[in-house]
Design a protein around this motif. Structure first.
Motif, PDB file in Angstrom:
ATOM      1  N   UNK A  36      20.648 135.317  69.534  1.00 19.55           N
ATOM      2  CA  UNK A  36      19.511 136.238  69.120  1.00 19.55           C
ATOM      3  C   UNK A  36      20.912 137.660  69.446  1.00 19.55           C
ATOM      4  N   UNK A  37      20.442 138.799  68.158  1.00 23.99           N
ATOM      5  CA  UNK A  37      21.146 139.859  68.707  1.00 23.99           C
ATOM      6  C   UNK A  37      20.949 141.091  68.528  1.00 23.99           C
ATOM      7  N   UNK A  38      21.986 141.643  69.446  1.00 29.08           N
ATOM      8  CA  UNK A  38      20.961 143.464  69.692  1.00 29.08           C
ATOM      9  C   UNK A  38      22.195 144.391  69.892  1.00 29.08           C
ATOM     10  N   UNK A  39      22.072 145.530  68.904  1.00 23.70           N
ATOM     11  CA  UNK A  39      23.568 146.257  68.673  1.00 23.70           C
ATOM     12  C   UNK A  39      22.912 147.551  68.246  1.00 23.70           C
ATOM     13  N   UNK A  40      23.381 148.372  68.854  1.00 23.19           N
ATOM     14  CA  UNK A  40      22.728 149.930  68.624  1.00 23.19           C
ATOM     15  C   UNK A  40      22.677 150.672  67.870  1.00 23.19           C
ATOM     16  N   UNK A  41      23.725 150.250  67.043  1.00 20.58           N
ATOM     17  CA  UNK A  41      23.700 150.058  65.062  1.00 20.58           C
ATOM     18  C   UNK A  41      23.142 149.031  64.985  1.00 20.58           C
ATOM     19  N   UNK A  42      21.672 148.818  64.236  1.00 25.02           N
ATOM     20  CA  UNK A  42      21.132 147.987  64.081  1.00 25.02           C
ATOM     21  C   UNK A  42      21.926 147.109  62.465  1.00 25.02           C
ATOM     22  N   UNK A  43      22.524 148.319  61.826  1.00 21.83           N
ATOM     23  CA  UNK A  43      23.143 147.933  60.628  1.00 21.83           C
ATOM     24  C   UNK A  43      24.035 146.926  60.915  1.00 21.83           C
ATOM     25  N   UNK A  44      24.841 147.010  61.851  1.00 18.46           N
ATOM     26  CA  UNK A  44      26.343 146.395  62.051  1.00 18.46           C
ATOM     27  C   UNK A  44      25.560 144.806  62.391  1.00 18.46           C
ATOM     28  N   UNK A  45      24.245 144.607  62.703  1.00 23.10           N
ATOM     29  CA  UNK A  45      23.940 143.449  62.807  1.00 23.10           C
ATOM     30  C   UNK A  45      23.566 142.777  61.057  1.00 23.10           C
ATOM     31  N   UNK A  46      23.697 143.040  59.626  1.00 25.54           N
ATOM     32  CA  UNK A  46      22.381 142.823  58.989  1.00 25.54           C
ATOM     33  C   UNK A  46      23.443 141.398  58.136  1.00 25.54           C
ATOM     34  N   UNK A  47      24.389 141.584  58.413  1.00 28.90           N
ATOM     35  CA  UNK A  47      24.746 140.295  57.989  1.00 28.90           C
ATOM     36  C   UNK A  47      24.730 139.123  58.611  1.00 28.90           C
ATOM     37  N   UNK A  48      24.985 139.489  59.900  1.00 28.93           N
ATOM     38  CA  UNK A  48      25.115 138.026  60.745  1.00 28.93           C
ATOM     39  C   UNK A  48      23.623 137.535  60.802  1.00 28.93           C
ATOM     40  N   UNK A  49      22.118 138.529  60.793  1.00 27.85           N
ATOM     41  CA  UNK A  49      20.988 137.816  60.502  1.00 27.85           C
ATOM     42  C   UNK A  49      20.998 137.276  59.498  1.00 27.85           C
ATOM     43  N   UNK A  50      21.522 137.950  58.226  1.00 30.40           N
ATOM     44  CA  UNK A  50      21.248 137.632  56.527  1.00 30.40           C
ATOM     45  C   UNK A  50      22.166 135.889  56.942  1.00 30.40           C
TER      46      UNK A  50
END
Length: 296
Positions: A36-50
């Protein structure tokens, strides 16, 4: 630990998916874990979610899901907010949760997190790392640990997915103190690396050829082998941000002052980096110190 442990701790939380955190999450995913990932700038997790990670809207939601929560944020005040805020980890995690803070922070804050976690039936390890973006990407980080042996033993299979040099240095705060030793050694060494390369260029030598001679001798260092080539290529992208290095040097100098220890080499390096930051280089990599000597 056996397979029973792996089943029990399949759910991992990771807060802070920056330059290094992103690679670390990828290794955990490749290890078969749910992350489960969280980052204040959500876009920085987009690749990981993919790639299979699960986005959480807030740190508390990471805490609700995870058995092991890893954090790698920017500054001690970020660590404090993530752990102690009303929406933070300590307020919302389950008893038995193991926290691992990879952020380079203060030994005092590491001890405070440890004590607050213990009071709630949880465990906390301070675990700052060294090796930069390359070490994170290649899972070759040095991980400097502080905390209890039992918690350290529980999470070792996870840590082995991230690094190759994992040492429990002592009780809570010991990992952060060890990281300060690491940063102190790097700070003065970086001045030496920049000056050696600047000298080679000014003397009319081929700096890359000079590196071949000196990188494997007594002058050898991680910075000389990994960052000097970047200097010569004009690549000042961050493996590690100048602004974060300045933060680390301030922590080390504050701790040294408390111990009545003078560190003139570190003081000089901090001054030089602060001058560089004032010129707009705070988000460049630490190798940008070279710009102080040579303007291409």
């Amino acid at each position: 630990m056996g397979s029973g442990w792996r089943r029990e701790f399949m759910n991992i939380g990771f807060i802070g998916t920056g330059v290094m955190g992103k690679s670390m999450v990828r290794h955990l995913l490749k290890g078969g874990h749910t992350v489960y990932v969280y980052n204040r700038t959500k876009e920085k997790t987009d690749e990981l979610v993919q790639e299979g990670a699960i986005w959480a809207e807030a740190p508390k939601l990471v805490a609700h899901q995870a058995d092991v929560v890893m954090t790698m944020v920017g500054y001690p005040y970020d660590v404090e907010e993530v752990y102690f805020g009303s929406e933070g980890l300590l307020e919302h995690a389950k008893p038995g949760t193991v926290f691992i803070d990879f952020t380079t922070s203060t030994p005092t804050l590491a001890k405070r997190i440890y004590e607050a976690a213990a009071a709630k039936g949880m465990s906390a390890l301070d675990a700052p790392v060294s090796g930069g973006d390359i070490g994170a990407r290649e899972a070759r980080l040095a991980i400097m640990m502080g905390g209890d042996e039992e918690a350290f033993g529980q999470v070792q299979p996870l840590l082995q997915l991230l690094g190759t040099n994992i040492v429990l240095q002592g009780p809570a705060g010991s990992g952060q103190h060890t990281k300060m030793c690491n940063q102190i050694a790097i700070a003065s060494n970086m001045i030496g690396v920049c000056e050696a390369i600047a000298y080679a260029k000014t003397a009319g030598l081929d700096p890359e050829q000079v590196l071949q001679s000196i990188a494997t001798g007594a002058a050898g260092s991680w910075s000389l082998s990994n960052l000097a080539p970047r200097m010569l290529q004009g690549n000042f992208e961050p493996g590690f941000y100048i602004k974060h290095f300045i933060k680390d040097m301030k922590i080390a100098l504050d701790e040294a002052e408390r111990m009545k220890l003078e560190l003139p080499g570190l003081s000089l390096a901090k001054q030089m980096y602060e001058e560089l930051a004032a010129r707009g280089e705070e988000s460049s990599g630490t190798q940008a110190l070279y710009k102080r000597y040579i303007q291409e």
